[in-house]
Design a protein around this motif. Structure first.
Motif, short mmCIF file in Angstrom:
data_model
loop_
_atom_site.label_atom_id
_atom_site.label_comp_id
_atom_site.label_asym_id
_atom_site.label_seq_id
_atom_site.Cartn_x
_atom_site.Cartn_y
_atom_site.Cartn_z
N ALA A 30 -19.68 -1.30 -10.88
CA ALA A 30 -19.16 -1.47 -12.24
C ALA A 30 -17.81 -0.79 -12.41
CB ALA A 30 -20.17 -0.93 -13.25
N SER A 31 -17.73 0.47 -12.04
CA SER A 31 -16.46 1.19 -12.22
C SER A 31 -15.41 0.68 -11.24
CB SER A 31 -16.68 2.69 -12.06
OG SER A 31 -17.27 3.01 -10.82
N HIS A 32 -15.82 0.33 -10.04
CA HIS A 32 -14.89 -0.18 -9.03
C HIS A 32 -14.29 -1.52 -9.47
CE1 HIS A 32 -14.21 -1.16 -4.47
NE2 HIS A 32 -13.09 -0.95 -5.12
N SER A 33 -15.13 -2.42 -9.95
CA SER A 33 -14.63 -3.74 -10.35
C SER A 33 -13.74 -3.62 -11.59
CB SER A 33 -15.79 -4.70 -10.60
OG SER A 33 -16.68 -4.21 -11.57
N GLY A 77 -18.21 6.16 -9.93
CA GLY A 77 -19.44 5.42 -10.22
C GLY A 77 -20.57 5.78 -9.27
N ARG A 78 -20.24 5.96 -7.99
CA ARG A 78 -21.28 6.31 -7.02
C ARG A 78 -21.91 7.65 -7.35
NH1 ARG A 78 -20.52 6.14 -0.51
NH2 ARG A 78 -20.20 3.96 -1.10
N TYR A 79 -21.08 8.66 -7.55
CA TYR A 79 -21.62 10.00 -7.82
C TYR A 79 -22.36 10.04 -9.16
CZ TYR A 79 -18.66 11.53 -3.93
OH TYR A 79 -18.08 11.69 -2.69
N LEU A 80 -21.84 9.32 -10.14
CA LEU A 80 -22.52 9.26 -11.43
C LEU A 80 -23.90 8.64 -11.28
CD1 LEU A 80 -22.39 9.61 -14.55
CD2 LEU A 80 -21.50 7.27 -14.64
N GLY A 81 -23.99 7.54 -10.54
CA GLY A 81 -25.27 6.87 -10.33
C GLY A 81 -26.27 7.75 -9.60
N ALA A 102 -22.56 15.18 -10.36
CA ALA A 102 -21.79 15.02 -11.59
C ALA A 102 -20.43 15.70 -11.47
CB ALA A 102 -22.56 15.59 -12.77
N ASP A 103 -20.40 16.87 -10.83
CA ASP A 103 -19.12 17.56 -10.61
C ASP A 103 -18.19 16.73 -9.73
OD1 ASP A 103 -19.86 19.70 -12.17
OD2 ASP A 103 -20.48 20.97 -10.48
N LYS A 104 -18.75 16.09 -8.71
CA LYS A 104 -17.94 15.22 -7.84
C LYS A 104 -17.39 14.03 -8.62
CE LYS A 104 -20.06 16.27 -3.35
NZ LYS A 104 -20.77 15.71 -2.18
N ALA A 105 -18.23 13.49 -9.52
CA ALA A 105 -17.76 12.39 -10.36
C ALA A 105 -16.60 12.84 -11.23
CB ALA A 105 -18.90 11.86 -11.22
N ALA A 123 -15.77 11.45 -18.64
CA ALA A 123 -16.15 12.83 -18.34
C ALA A 123 -17.42 13.20 -19.10
CB ALA A 123 -15.02 13.78 -18.71
N GLN A 124 -17.52 12.81 -20.36
CA GLN A 124 -18.73 13.07 -21.14
C GLN A 124 -19.94 12.38 -20.53
OE1 GLN A 124 -18.08 12.17 -25.33
NE2 GLN A 124 -15.98 12.91 -25.18
N LEU A 125 -19.72 11.20 -19.99
CA LEU A 125 -20.81 10.44 -19.38
C LEU A 125 -21.37 11.17 -18.17
CD1 LEU A 125 -22.44 7.87 -19.52
CD2 LEU A 125 -20.60 6.69 -18.30
#
Length: 334
Positions: free
Chosen positions: A190-193, A212-216, A303-306, A323-325
Motif C-alpha cells: 500500500a505505502s510502496h504503490s 509499510g513493512r515495519y508498520l505491518g 514501529a521505531d524502524k517505521a 508517524a502517529q499511525l
C-alpha cells in the motif's frame, strides 16, 4: 437477504484523527467502494457490503492515500488505488475466516457463518478480480507488479500459517517470515504503490516501502500480544482465539524458550491439541516468562524502524499522520 448495495450510503471507517488529513479522499474512496461493489448477482453485493461495513480502521487504503499525498501527489488515481487495496484486504478476510472456521469478526458474525463457506470464498474471489480490474484502470505497470507480487506473497504467508498450526517447533525466524507474508506485505504494498504513483525518488520509494513493512510487522505483533491480554469486547473476538486454533505466535514461542522444561512441555502440548482447556495455565506462563513484554518490545522496535523511514519525506501533515499511525500500532488496545 438481497440488499441493493448500489443504493446504500457510503460507509466510513472507524473515526480516527489519522483520517482527518485525507477526509475528502476517504469520502471519495467510500463512494468508489460502493460503485465497485455493484454486481448483477445480488449475493455478491450483499456479502461484499456486509464484510466492508463490518468495521475496521481501513489502515491499508489509508497508507496508500497518505503516502501519495506526503509526496505532493495531486492527481485522482490514488482513489481507485486505495479502493482496490481495501478490496484485496477484504478478500483475504473472507478467505481467512473460512480457513480458520471463524464465527465472529469485529463483534459480528463472519460471512461464512451467515451465508456458508462456498459463497464467502467465491465473493472473496470476486473482490480479488475486481481489484485487478481497478489496477488496470490505475494504469501503472510498476504498481501492478507491486500488487500482483504482494498477492502471491500474501497467499504464501497464509499457507505457511496454515501449515504451522499445531506445530510447536517453529522458530522466531519462521514466525516473522509468516507474519511478513500474511500481514505486513499488504501494508508494504500500500505505502510502496502510493509512493510509485506520486513518482517518488528512489530513496523515498525505498523508505515508504519499508515504512509499510515495519508498520505491518508492528501491527501483527500487537495483534498476537492482544490475543493473551486484550479486551474481548473491544477486539470483537475472544481472548485466546489463536491458542484455541493451535497457532504458535511469538508470545508462545518466547515462553517456550524462556520457561522451565515443564512450562515449555505444557505449551507444546496445547499448541498440538488446540483448545482453551489450559488457557489459564498458558496465560500464567506467558506472563511469568516475560513473553508479552518481549512481544511488545519487538513491536516497538518495528514501529521505531517505521518512524525512521519518514525522514526521507518532506515535512507535512500527511507525514505527521504516518508517524502517529506507527505509534498507534503499538499503543492500541484492539
Amino acid at each position: 437477504m438481497t440488499a441493493n448495495v448500489s443504493s446504500a450510503q457510503p460507509v466510513s471507517p472507524t473515526p480516527s484523527p489519522l483520517h482527518a488529513v485525507v477526509a475528502d479522499d476517504f469520502a471519495a474512496v467510500n463512494r468508489t467502494i460502493i460503485e465497485q461493489l455493484t454486481s448483477k448477482v445480488p449475493l455478491v453485493e450483499t456479502i461484499g457490503q456486509y464484510i466492508i461495513e463490518s468495521g475496521g480502521k481501513r489502515l491499508r487504503p489509508l497508507l496508500a492515500l497518505l503516502a501519495a499525498r506526503a509526496l505532493n501527489y495531486t492527481g485522482e488515481k490514488h482513489i481507485p488505488l486505495a479502493t482496490l487495496i481495501e478490496f484485496m484486504h477484504t478478500s483475504t478476510l473472507l478467505h481467512d475466516d473460512v480457513v480458520d472456521e471463524s464465527h465472529m469478526r469485529r463483534g459480528k458474525k463472519t460471512a461464512n457463518d451467515a451465508w456458508g463457506n462456498a459463497p464467502s470464498v467465491l465473493v472473496g474471489d470476486f473482490l480479488y478480480a475486481r481489484s485487478f480490474q481497478m489496477m488496470v484502470d490505475v494504469g501503472s505497470m510498476r504498481i501492478m507488479a507491486i500488487l500482483s507480487g504482494a498477492t502471491c506473497i500474501i497467499a504464501e504467508g497464509e499457507v505457511l500459517q496454515l501449515t504451522n498450526i499445531g506445530n510447536p517447533s517453529i522458530s522466531e525466524a519462521d514466525y516473522f517470515e509468516t507474519i511478513l507474508g500474511k500481514t505486513a506485505m499488504l501494508f508494504e504494498a500500500a505505502s510502496h504503490s502510493g509512493a510509485v504513483l506520486a513518482q517518488a525518488t528512489p530513496e523515498q520509494e525505498h523508505a515508504l516501502q519499508y515504512y509499510g513493512r515495519y508498520l505491518g510487522l508492528a501491527f501483527q505483533l500487537i495483534d498476537d500480544l492482544l490475543d493473551y491480554q486484550g479486551d474481548a469486547d473491544a477486539m470483537g473476538k475472544n481472548v485466546g482465539d489463536d491458542l484455541a486454533e493451535g497457532k504458535p505466535t511469538l508470545p508462545l514461542i518466547h515462553a517456550m524458550e524462556q520457561g522451565t522444561p515443564e512450562q515449555a512441555k505444557l505449551i507444546r502440548q496445547v499448541i498440538r491439541q488446540g483448545g482453551l482447556e489450559q488457557l489459564d495455565a498458558v496465560l500464567e506462563i506467558v506472563h511469568a516468562t516475560g513473553a508479552l513484554d518481549y512481544t511488545r518490545q519487538c513491536a516497538e522496535e518495528m514501529a521505531d524502524k517505521a518512524l525512521e523511514q519518514l525522514d526521507a519525506l518532506p515535512p507535512s501533515a500527511y507525514r505527521d499522520s504516518m508517524a502517529q499511525l506507527a505509534r498507534l500500532a503499538v499503543d492500541r488496545k484492539a
